[in-house]
Scaffold this motif. Structure first.
Motif, PDB file in Angstrom:
ATOM      1  N   PHE A 136     -62.599  46.136   9.978  1.00  0.00           N
ATOM      2  CA  PHE A 136     -63.649  46.772   9.178  1.00  0.00           C
ATOM      3  C   PHE A 136     -64.122  48.057   9.846  1.00  0.00           C
ATOM      4  O   PHE A 136     -64.170  48.158  11.080  1.00  0.00           O
ATOM      5  N   THR A 137     -64.480  49.035   9.023  1.00  0.00           N
ATOM      6  CA  THR A 137     -65.052  50.274   9.548  1.00  0.00           C
ATOM      7  C   THR A 137     -66.446  50.001  10.097  1.00  0.00           C
ATOM      8  O   THR A 137     -67.071  48.978   9.800  1.00  0.00           O
ATOM      9  N   ASN A 138     -66.942  50.936  10.888  1.00  0.00           N
ATOM     10  CA  ASN A 138     -68.236  50.747  11.546  1.00  0.00           C
ATOM     11  C   ASN A 138     -69.389  50.576  10.567  1.00  0.00           C
ATOM     12  O   ASN A 138     -70.373  49.900  10.877  1.00  0.00           O
ATOM     13  N   ASN A 152     -63.070  54.945  14.540  1.00  0.00           N
ATOM     14  CA  ASN A 152     -62.482  54.849  13.194  1.00  0.00           C
ATOM     15  C   ASN A 152     -61.594  56.023  12.821  1.00  0.00           C
ATOM     16  O   ASN A 152     -61.355  56.283  11.635  1.00  0.00           O
ATOM     17  N   THR A 153     -61.040  56.717  13.812  1.00  0.00           N
ATOM     18  CA  THR A 153     -60.169  57.859  13.516  1.00  0.00           C
ATOM     19  C   THR A 153     -58.684  57.507  13.622  1.00  0.00           C
ATOM     20  O   THR A 153     -57.834  58.326  13.284  1.00  0.00           O
ATOM     21  N   LYS A 154     -58.394  56.302  14.079  1.00  0.00           N
ATOM     22  CA  LYS A 154     -57.004  55.866  14.203  1.00  0.00           C
ATOM     23  C   LYS A 154     -56.881  54.429  13.723  1.00  0.00           C
ATOM     24  O   LYS A 154     -57.776  53.611  13.940  1.00  0.00           O
ATOM     25  N   LEU A 155     -55.756  54.154  13.085  1.00  0.00           N
ATOM     26  CA  LEU A 155     -55.453  52.799  12.632  1.00  0.00           C
ATOM     27  C   LEU A 155     -54.186  52.345  13.345  1.00  0.00           C
ATOM     28  O   LEU A 155     -53.128  52.961  13.205  1.00  0.00           O
ATOM     29  N   ASN A 186     -57.587  61.029   8.771  1.00  0.00           N
ATOM     30  CA  ASN A 186     -58.178  62.355   8.685  1.00  0.00           C
ATOM     31  C   ASN A 186     -59.562  62.306   8.047  1.00  0.00           C
ATOM     32  O   ASN A 186     -59.936  61.337   7.371  1.00  0.00           O
ATOM     33  N   GLU A 187     -60.338  63.365   8.251  1.00  0.00           N
ATOM     34  CA  GLU A 187     -61.706  63.412   7.725  1.00  0.00           C
ATOM     35  C   GLU A 187     -61.737  63.331   6.207  1.00  0.00           C
ATOM     36  O   GLU A 187     -62.692  62.810   5.626  1.00  0.00           O
ATOM     37  N   ASP A 188     -60.696  63.813   5.558  1.00  0.00           N
ATOM     38  CA  ASP A 188     -60.673  63.773   4.092  1.00  0.00           C
ATOM     39  C   ASP A 188     -60.148  62.444   3.556  1.00  0.00           C
ATOM     40  O   ASP A 188     -59.945  62.292   2.339  1.00  0.00           O
ATOM     41  N   GLY A 189     -59.908  61.485   4.462  1.00  0.00           N
ATOM     42  CA  GLY A 189     -59.455  60.166   4.028  1.00  0.00           C
ATOM     43  C   GLY A 189     -57.951  60.018   3.943  1.00  0.00           C
ATOM     44  O   GLY A 189     -57.456  58.924   3.639  1.00  0.00           O
ATOM     45  N   THR A 190     -57.211  61.086   4.195  1.00  0.00           N
ATOM     46  CA  THR A 190     -55.750  60.988   4.195  1.00  0.00           C
ATOM     47  C   THR A 190     -55.270  60.474   5.557  1.00  0.00           C
ATOM     48  O   THR A 190     -56.059  60.351   6.503  1.00  0.00           O
ATOM     49  N   TYR A 191     -53.977  60.216   5.644  1.00  0.00           N
ATOM     50  CA  TYR A 191     -53.424  59.617   6.854  1.00  0.00           C
ATOM     51  C   TYR A 191     -52.298  60.481   7.409  1.00  0.00           C
ATOM     52  O   TYR A 191     -51.534  61.100   6.653  1.00  0.00           O
ATOM     53  N   GLY A 192     -52.206  60.499   8.729  1.00  0.00           N
ATOM     54  CA  GLY A 192     -51.118  61.212   9.376  1.00  0.00           C
ATOM     55  C   GLY A 192     -49.833  60.413   9.316  1.00  0.00           C
ATOM     56  O   GLY A 192     -49.756  59.350   8.701  1.00  0.00           O
ATOM     57  N   GLU A 193     -48.812  60.915   9.984  1.00  0.00           N
ATOM     58  CA  GLU A 193     -47.537  60.218  10.056  1.00  0.00           C
ATOM     59  C   GLU A 193     -47.614  59.110  11.108  1.00  0.00           C
ATOM     60  O   GLU A 193     -48.199  59.295  12.173  1.00  0.00           O
ATOM     61  N   PRO A 194     -47.027  57.943  10.843  1.00  0.00           N
ATOM     62  CA  PRO A 194     -47.037  56.863  11.842  1.00  0.00           C
ATOM     63  C   PRO A 194     -46.356  57.301  13.135  1.00  0.00           C
ATOM     64  O   PRO A 194     -45.326  57.972  13.119  1.00  0.00           O
ATOM     65  N   LYS A 195     -46.955  56.909  14.254  1.00  0.00           N
ATOM     66  CA  LYS A 195     -46.413  57.231  15.567  1.00  0.00           C
ATOM     67  C   LYS A 195     -46.225  55.943  16.366  1.00  0.00           C
ATOM     68  O   LYS A 195     -47.122  55.108  16.435  1.00  0.00           O
TER      69      LYS A 195
END
Length: 646
Positions: A230-232, A295-298, A319-328
């Protein structure tokens, strides 16, 4: 008669062929179920085939796997043992590893290590093999770790089914369970013959728990749900579910339903229809999410392309806009060719995870990612009682309360997987001092003004002090660390001692005793022995002091200067070869020549006496006429510097 024999032969061929065709058909049906992870149904067919006398490496592999992946290690061991015993030439390296893990789960550690050695021999570039070679005493090392956890089975919420994946949320504990809560229809998962998992909730009050109930009808479905984070602000949840959403059940190209991570937001008291993450796929699984403290990384587990082993720990940026980066991929050394799964990020930003690829006690063990002194990653096994010889996983901890939970299928539980509560003892920071006194090794007298160096295990200087009149030194150091303490002082030989600090606060006392470069000899001692002089040579038939002889005699000079009241008698000897009278005369000249050299360097004549003894004081039987080796004669050609007064 021949016709009858021919008919019988045809019948036998037909029967054998029919049996073979029947077994082949059964194998195809069993393999299909196995590949769909319906291990229970597949196992039933495989056992029928085995009972009929059919045998193959693949059959024993899959029978072993059907138990192994359900943590039924006693049964898995039976079939892996048959595989290794009967098909040693055909066995694949991964099955040597699984057999080793199975034996480890049964605490047969010696046999497990033998399997790992075989695994290493054929798969030495595997990180699991490398880690085993680096730490062959892993069981002893893990066992010696001093644990600060107390652990108890939370029987108030566990069932006779599978209960795991606990998460703290608004004073509740959310967890996954396959418990049978009744109802008109009971859907059974063919992996382990248990009902499908749902999310459940129990309210936590100190150490009591309310009766568990289903968490959310919007999140639970007729398939599996587990592992929430869950988010904070408590308004967003990420969780694991089968590839099923809004009535659509999807499979991969091979016909397997994978796991996916879904997201839902809370509006009032209702959770929204879950949406799947953009990095999900029908062709691989993503599961067991956990959020970083900000809450900046999943973080999650996956077998997506780029995975090192059976499953790895990955992360994506949010990301701040709710999008997600590429899995690493978190890469090595955290991820191995085995299973890394169930990551958890604590408030202190520590990353915990479960793995069967790192050295452990058996099955899945729980680890935390640490840092070595050189800054490189350190994978730390949490040891007992957190880990057992069975599967231990889905670890969470509240760093502020030091209370946490985990799941395990260890034997003492109520069901196949149970949730355990643990309390971590709050240990104050370790404070450690290395202290000691610098003394003279002979007299025990204090040596003020001595220099003491503190070096680390790589011989790098940490601190330097000069001791005062009390000759005491003291260093503030780290716990559980190796050091070297080195003392030195003018006219003394340096000395050093190693020190390994313990894990608990306290002090380590290290006394440094320095030995004088020139030690005081007792009356009657021969300085040749005390000072470790090399033989003093003269040219043949000569008694003048050669440069190499002067170098050795200068050590005697240094002793006389160090101890100005001492007196010595210089004695020169020859071997038995040659005229007796001549030898005595020559040796006397050499002794007096040595004395003259010392006097020329400032030694008072009254402190010295000198005499040659020729061959009158032989140290062995090499007298006149006795045949001896050159080495034996050499023992008699000697100089002595006998202390006659101090």
């Amino acid at each position: 008669m021949k016709i009858i024999t021919f008919k019988i032969t045809l019948i036998l061929i037909f029967l054998v062929g029919s049996t073979a065709l029947g077994q082949e058909g059964k194998l195809k049906r069993a393999d299909k179920k196995f590949n769909q992870y319906a291990f229970v149904d597949a196992r039933k067919i495989y056992l029928e085939i085995a009972d009929e006398g059919y045998s193959s490496a693949e059959l024993f592999e899959k029978l072993g796997d059907s138990y192994y992946f359900n943590a039924q290690y006693e049964d898995a061991e039976r079939w892996y043992q048959k595989l290794v015993s009967n098909y040693e030439a055909e066995i694949r390296p991964e099955y040597l590893f699984r057999y080793s893990q199975t034996l480890r789960a049964l605490k047969n550690y010696d046999a497990a290590d033998r399997m790992m050695n075989k695994f290493n021999a054929v798969n030495g570039d595997d990180l699991r093999a490398e880690l085993f070679e680096e730490e062959p005493n892993y069981i002893r090392n893990i066992g010696y770790q001093e644990s600060n956890y107390t652990l108890e089975d939370v029987r108030a919420i566990n069932s006779r089914y599978s209960d795991f994946a606990p998460t703290e949320y608004e004073g509740k504990l959310i967890f996954a369970s396959s418990r049978d809560t009744g109802g008109a229809s009971k859907r059974i998962h063919k992996w382990n013959n248990q009902p499908f998992l749902d999310l459940y909730s129990t309210r936590v009050s100190e150490e009591s728990y309310s009766r568990p109930s289903r968490f959310s009808k919007e999140l639970n479905s007729k398939f599996h749900e587990s592992t929430t984070t869950f988010t904070n602000d408590s308004k967003t949840v990420y969780f694991t579910r089968n590839n099923y959403n809004e009535g659509n059940y999807r499979k991969s190209e091979s016909g397997t339903n994978k796991l996916k991570i879904y997201k839902s937001t809370k509006k009032g008291s209702t959770w929204s229809t879950p949406v799947e993450m953009p990095f999900n796929s029908n062709e691989y699984s993503t599961a067991h999410p956990t959020l970083s403290p900000d809450n900046t990384k999943l973080y999650f587990a996956s077998d997506m392309p780029g995975t090192i082993g059976q499953s790895d720990i990955w992360f994506v940026d949010i990301n701040e806009d709710g999008t997600y980066g590429e899995p690493k991929n978190l890469g090595r050394p955290l991820n191995t060719e085995g299973r890394e799964t169930f990551p958890f990020k604590s408030l202190n930003n520590d990353l915990y995870f479960a793995s069967d690829g790192h050295p452990g006690l058996g099955g899945l063990d729980i680890y935390v990612l640490g840092t070595k002194k050189d800054g490189s990653p350190d994978i730390i096994n949490l040891g007992e009682p957190i880990n057992s010889s069975y599967d231990d996983f889905s670890f969470i901890v509240n760093d502020s309360t030091q209370v946490g939970y985990l799941a395990s299928n260890r034997k003492r539980g109520m069901g196949s997987d149970d949730i355990y509560r643990f309390v971590q003892e709050i240990i104050p920071p370790c404070e450690m001092v290395i202290t000691g006194v610098v003394t003279d090794s002979d007299s025990g007298e204090l040596l003020p003004g001595a220099t003491v160096l503190l070096m680390d295990e790589d011989n790098v200087l940490v601190e330097k002090v000069t001791v005062a009149d009390d000759a005491i030194f003291s260093f503030d150091v780290a716990c559980e660390t190796s050091y070297v303490v080195r003392g030195s002082k003018e006219k003394y030989n340096p000395a050093e001692k190693s020190a390994v600090t313990p894990a608990k606060s306290g002090k380590v006392t290290v006394g440094i005793a320095l030995e004088k470069v020139i030690r005081k000899a007792a009356v009657g001692d021969d300085l040749f022995q005390t000072l470790g002089l090399n033989p003093i040579y003269f040219d043949f038939d000569r008694f003048n002091i050669r440069p190499d002889a002067a170098f050795e005699i200068s050590k005697v000079l240094a002793y006389l200067n160090e101890y100005p009241t001492s007196k010595i008698d210089i004695r020169s000897h020859t071997d038995s070869r040659g005229n007796d009278a001549y030898n005595e005369s020559l040796s006397d000249k050499r002794a007096k020549s040595t004395m003259a050299w010392l006097i020329s360097k400032g030694v008072d004549r009254s402190r010295l006496t000198a005499k040659g003894y020729g061959e009158s004081q032989l140290v062995n039987e090499c007298s006149n006429g006795v045949k001896c080796t050159e080495e034996e004669h050499q023992l008699n050609r000697r100089s002595e510097f006998i202390v006659i007064s101090q």
